[in-house]
Design an enzyme around this catalytic site. Structure first.
Site, PDB file in Angstrom:
ATOM      1  CB  CYS A  93      -0.865   0.002   1.246  1.00 40.76           C
ATOM      2  SG  CYS A  93      -1.974  -1.399   1.351  1.00 40.76           S
TER       3      CYS A  93
ATOM      4  CB  ALA B 112       0.366   6.281  -3.179  1.00 43.93           C
TER       5      ALA B 112
ATOM      6  CG  ASN C  92       6.669   9.825   3.024  1.00 35.41           C
ATOM      7  OD1 ASN C  92       7.360  10.372   2.156  1.00 35.41           O
ATOM      8  ND2 ASN C  92       5.738  10.447   3.690  1.00 35.41           N
ATOM      9  CE  LYS C  93       4.413   4.196   7.042  1.00 35.90           C
ATOM     10  NZ  LYS C  93       3.552   5.257   6.487  1.00 35.90           N
TER      11      LYS C  93
ATOM     12  CD  GLU D 150      -1.920   3.774  -3.997  1.00 33.18           C
ATOM     13  OE1 GLU D 150      -1.318   3.599  -2.935  1.00 33.18           O
ATOM     14  OE2 GLU D 150      -3.163   3.891  -4.055  1.00 33.18           O
TER      15      GLU D 150
ATOM     16  NE  ARG E 246      -3.324   7.542  -1.908  1.00 34.62           N
ATOM     17  CZ  ARG E 246      -2.961   8.363  -0.925  1.00 34.62           C
ATOM     18  NH1 ARG E 246      -3.434   9.581  -0.895  1.00 34.62           N
ATOM     19  NH2 ARG E 246      -2.136   7.973   0.008  1.00 34.62           N
TER      20      ARG E 246
ATOM     21  CG  ASP F 116      -6.622  -5.041  -5.182  1.00 37.82           C
ATOM     22  OD1 ASP F 116      -5.944  -5.126  -4.142  1.00 37.82           O
ATOM     23  OD2 ASP F 116      -7.844  -5.259  -5.229  1.00 37.82           O
TER      24      ASP F 116
ATOM     25  CB  CYS G 192      -1.474   6.940  10.871  1.00 37.34           C
ATOM     26  SG  CYS G 192      -2.337   7.141   9.337  1.00 37.34           S
TER      27      CYS G 192
HETATM   28  C1  LIG Z   1      -1.919   4.697   4.396  1.00 36.18           C
HETATM   29  S1  LIG Z   1      -1.682   4.912   2.708  1.00 36.18           S
HETATM   30  C2  LIG Z   1      -0.035   4.421   2.466  1.00 36.18           C
HETATM   31  C3  LIG Z   1       0.991   5.445   2.849  1.00 36.18           C
HETATM   32  C4  LIG Z   1       2.374   5.057   2.442  1.00 36.18           C
HETATM   33  N1  LIG Z   1       2.733   3.787   3.001  1.00 36.18           N
HETATM   34  C5  LIG Z   1       3.420   6.090   2.832  1.00 36.18           C
HETATM   35  O1  LIG Z   1       4.039   5.939   3.875  1.00 36.18           O
HETATM   36  O2  LIG Z   1       3.618   7.048   2.091  1.00 36.18           O
HETATM   37  C6  LIG Z   1      -2.564   3.596   2.039  1.00 36.18           C
HETATM   38  C7  LIG Z   1      -2.452   3.497   0.540  1.00 36.18           C
HETATM   39  O3  LIG Z   1      -2.783   2.185   0.171  1.00 36.18           O
HETATM   40  C8  LIG Z   1      -3.543   2.224  -1.006  1.00 36.18           C
HETATM   41  N2  LIG Z   1      -4.303   0.942  -1.033  1.00 36.18           N
HETATM   42  C9  LIG Z   1      -5.382   0.586  -0.318  1.00 36.18           C
HETATM   43  N3  LIG Z   1      -5.757  -0.656  -0.622  1.00 36.18           N
HETATM   44  C10 LIG Z   1      -4.889  -1.132  -1.537  1.00 36.18           C
HETATM   45  C11 LIG Z   1      -4.754  -2.367  -2.231  1.00 36.18           C
HETATM   46  N4  LIG Z   1      -5.615  -3.348  -2.031  1.00 36.18           N
HETATM   47  N5  LIG Z   1      -3.736  -2.497  -3.091  1.00 36.18           N
HETATM   48  C12 LIG Z   1      -2.869  -1.490  -3.301  1.00 36.18           C
HETATM   49  N6  LIG Z   1      -2.957  -0.289  -2.687  1.00 36.18           N
HETATM   50  C13 LIG Z   1      -3.947  -0.110  -1.812  1.00 36.18           C
HETATM   51  C14 LIG Z   1      -4.388   3.452  -0.844  1.00 36.18           C
HETATM   52  O4  LIG Z   1      -4.862   3.923  -2.082  1.00 36.18           O
HETATM   53  C15 LIG Z   1      -3.407   4.404  -0.197  1.00 36.18           C
HETATM   54  O5  LIG Z   1      -2.709   5.138  -1.149  1.00 36.18           O
END
Ligand SMILES: C[S@@+](CC[C@H](N)C(=O)[O-])C[C@H]1O[C@@H](n2cnc3c(N)ncnc32)[C@H](O)[C@@H]1O
Length: 611
Positions: A246, A248, A251-252, A275, A280, A304, A437
């Site tokens: 996950c 976008a 940062n991680k 992502e 995003r 996904d 978070c």
């Molecule tokens: C909490 S954010 C991640 C922040 C990121 N780890 C960072 O530190 O910058 C969650 C992200 O996961 C994506 N997301 C949610 N479900 C997902 C999935 N099944 N597959 C891929 N990405 C997914 C969302 O669109 C969102 O951009």
């Protein structure tokens, strides 16, 4: 229309308009003034507004000049007293005449304000204002401002020592984070973090966004807590490829890439960043490129993670997975980049003698078409809160109302559990970090305990990385997971020491504490044996949990008459499909609500600013 009328009109229509002030300025097609000039005028006047409010009120300008609204008086007083170019209007312009009539007294009042604040020169006063040192300290805004500016040095492009000698040259190192939290304005001090390598904290108002290091991706703004997952993953050369499920805005991902690169001596290990969201994904690609991580990171845009095929040869070397799924975002600290315009009040009693010719005069306020109406501004807000610039794309879904909380947490945790158990199925995976978070047990420890109880966790021997096994900086972090009675469906989870050991392996951060972090949760899962070869202790722990943690709809032993029948977790196709459908429904709903909630919160913030 003059620059001042036009800017005041844009400001007066700010409420409920949506988007930042800058975005609205540059979107508006029919402006006569230059948007850049209007933006600069507002940004500068806002910085000086805590001072100019008193200066204008003290001279009774609004009582005498009926053509001036509080906003116009603030903007004009700024340019008259502080802009090198002076008032940007012809000599005989009605607004210029209105403010210049008070020039001598306004200038004297500004000098008095400077001396009372003990600034020997206007330049010294200017430096303090530019550094945000005149911002009030108390109140909710003050609290938010004290959240430090955390900066991670991107070791793909630079070194901490190099940054301390360039970007942070002239900054003094302090021995504890408390000094950073207590610092006002943009004092030049930094604190080298004791838990995360290459991370420093600076006072909240330090603006690094225009530094070359930020522009080149050598430094990255990342909250301390958000650095925990990649660090806790404790990547080693033997861990092979890494997935960020996950990713976008990234940062991680870039943090993990920097760690991999530091070990990749000639190797070809990869970080695959999934992502799901298309927009995003674009941000993610930019972040990865800017950080210089594009040689290591493969962005799986609009993909996904849950749909990733476990048998694909792409993933056969994936030994570690970082999972930071969408959550309620309740741990996020609002970095309040909104600015406040402190507006002079027409009702304030003047402290300096007013113009005799204007005294007691009751002139009718005039309104011209297209100009802000003094009538509507007659009882002005004392403060106006303005989002000057665009904020980075929000990664979380704010909860829209308290009564929906339980439903949302249930839906989110279902999705989180699903994505986590999917990660647990990757054939070569030996390490996973799961983070949110969120401050809620349901999304945090609740998901961890439920994941441990699934058949995939049991069969493959996944367990929580114990505190004593963690990388040093995480081991010494004091705040650990906590149990909340009655939150898990089923009677209880694992009990006694076993439960406590799992909780001790979990890491929490609280927002608004002297640690200066956002609210956050992270746990690492590991497995050592081959599939099906669960080590004794882990088997004992999960078996015990299995006795207690149940899928809510699972039939009880009494109901189905089979005391041996246990719910075997989420590994069966049917259960997984059901969860996926539920999760997708929830995520779609989230997206719809995201925009509405963001708009609502912006309006609320503006209203609060007016009180
Ligand atoms: C909490 S954010 C991640 C922040 C990121 N780890 C960072 O530190 O910058 C969650 C992200 O996961 C994506 N997301 C949610 N479900 C997902 C999935 N099944 N597959 C891929 N990405 C997914 C969302 O669109 C969102 O951009």
């Amino acid at each position: 229309m003059s620059l001042y009328y036009e800017t005041a009109a844009m400001l007066q229509n700010a409420e409920g308009a949506g988007g930042s002030f800058k975005a609205r300025l540059f979107r508006k097609k029919d402006l006569k003034s230059k948007p850049g000039q209007m933006y600069a005028l507002v940004a500068e006047a806002a910085k000086w507004s805590p001072v100019l409010k008193g200066v204008v009120e003290g001279c009774g300008v609004l009582g005498e000049e009926r053509k001036l609204t509080p906003i116009l008086a603030l903007l004009l007083a700024h340019d008259l007293l502080l802009s090198k170019a002076g008032v940007a209007a012809p000599k005989d312009h009605v607004l210029r005449l209105a403010i210049e009539r008070h020039k001598a007294r306004l200038a004297a009042a500004l000098t008095k304000a400077r001396i009372s604040r003990r600034f020997p020169t206007l330049e010294a006063f200017r430096t303090a204002v530019d550094a945000g040192e005149l911002e009030p300290e108390d109140g909710a805004a003050g609290e938010e401002m004290r959240h430090p500016r955390w900066v991670r040095v991107n070791t793909l492009k630079s070194r901490l020592s190099a940054q301390l000698e360039s970007t942070f040259k002239g900054y003094e190192e302090v021995g504890n984070i408390g000094e950073i939290l207590a610092a006002r304005g943009s004092k030049k001090i930094y604190y080298k973090d004791e838990n995360i390598p290459d991370l420093i904290a600076l006072p909240s108002r330090v603006d690094l966004s225009k530094t070359p290091a930020y522009g080149k991706g050598e430094i990255i703004f990342q909250d301390k807590a958000s650095c925990f997952p990649a660090y806790l993953l404790d990547l080693k050369e033997g861990d092979g490829d890494v997935i960020d499920g996950c990713a976008a805005p990234g940062n991680k991902t870039t943090h993990a890439a920097a760690i991999v690169a530091s070990q990749n001596k000639g190797g070809d290990r990869k970080v695959m960043a999934f992502e799901r969201d298309k927009g995003r994904s674009e941000i993610l690609k930019k972040m990865v490129k800017l950080a210089g991580a594009d040689g290591i990171v493969t962005v799986k845009a609009a993909s996904d993670f849950i749909a990733a095929k476990l048998t694909s040869p792409d993933y056969e070397n994936v030994g570690a997975i970082l999972l930071d799924p969408s959550c309620s975002g309740t741990g996020i600290v609002g970095r309040d980049d909104a600015i406040k315009l402190h507006l002079p009040s027409a009702d304030a009693a003047p402290t300096a003698p007013t113009q005799s010719h204007a005294r007691n005069r009751k002139r009718k306020r005039e309104t011209k078409p297209g100009k802000p109406s003094p009538e509507t501004d007659a009882a002005p807000a004392k403060e106006m809160v303005l989002d000057l610039d665009e904020k980075p794309a929000q990664e979380e879904t704010p909860l829209s109302s308290a009564d929906k909380l339980a439903d949302r947490l249930a839906a989110l945790s279902t999705f989180q559990l699903h994505i986590l158990t999917h990660a647990m199925r990757f054939p070569s995976a030996r390490k996973i970090t799961y983070s949110t978070c969120s401050i809620h047990f349901e999304e945090n420890e609740g998901v961890v305990f439920q994941a441990l109880a699934t058949s995939v966790a049991k069969q493959r021997g996944w367990r929580v990385l114990r505190r004593e096994e963690q990388v040093e900086g995480m081991r010494k972090w004091a705040r650990r997971g906590q149990w909340e009675e009655g939150k898990l469906s089923g009677p209880v989870g694992v009990e006694g020491k076993k439960r406590q050991d799992i909780l001790d392996g979990c890491i929490r951060c609280d927002k608004g504490t002297e640690q200066g972090t956002m609210g956050f949760f992270v746990a690492a899962f590991v497995r050592e044996g081959e599939d099906g070869e669960v080590d004794g202790e882990a088997r004992e722990a999960v078996d015990e949990m299995d006795m207690h943690v149940r899928k809510p709809a699972a039939p009880t032993a009494e109901q189905d008459g089979n005391s041996e029948e246990e719910w075997d977790g989420f590994s069966d196709e049917e259960g997984a499909a059901e969860l996926k459908a539920k999760a997708e429904e929830m995520v779609a709903k989230q997206e719809q609500e995201k925009e509405a909630a963001a708009k609502k919160s912006m309006n609320k913030k503006r209203k609060m600013g007016k009180k």
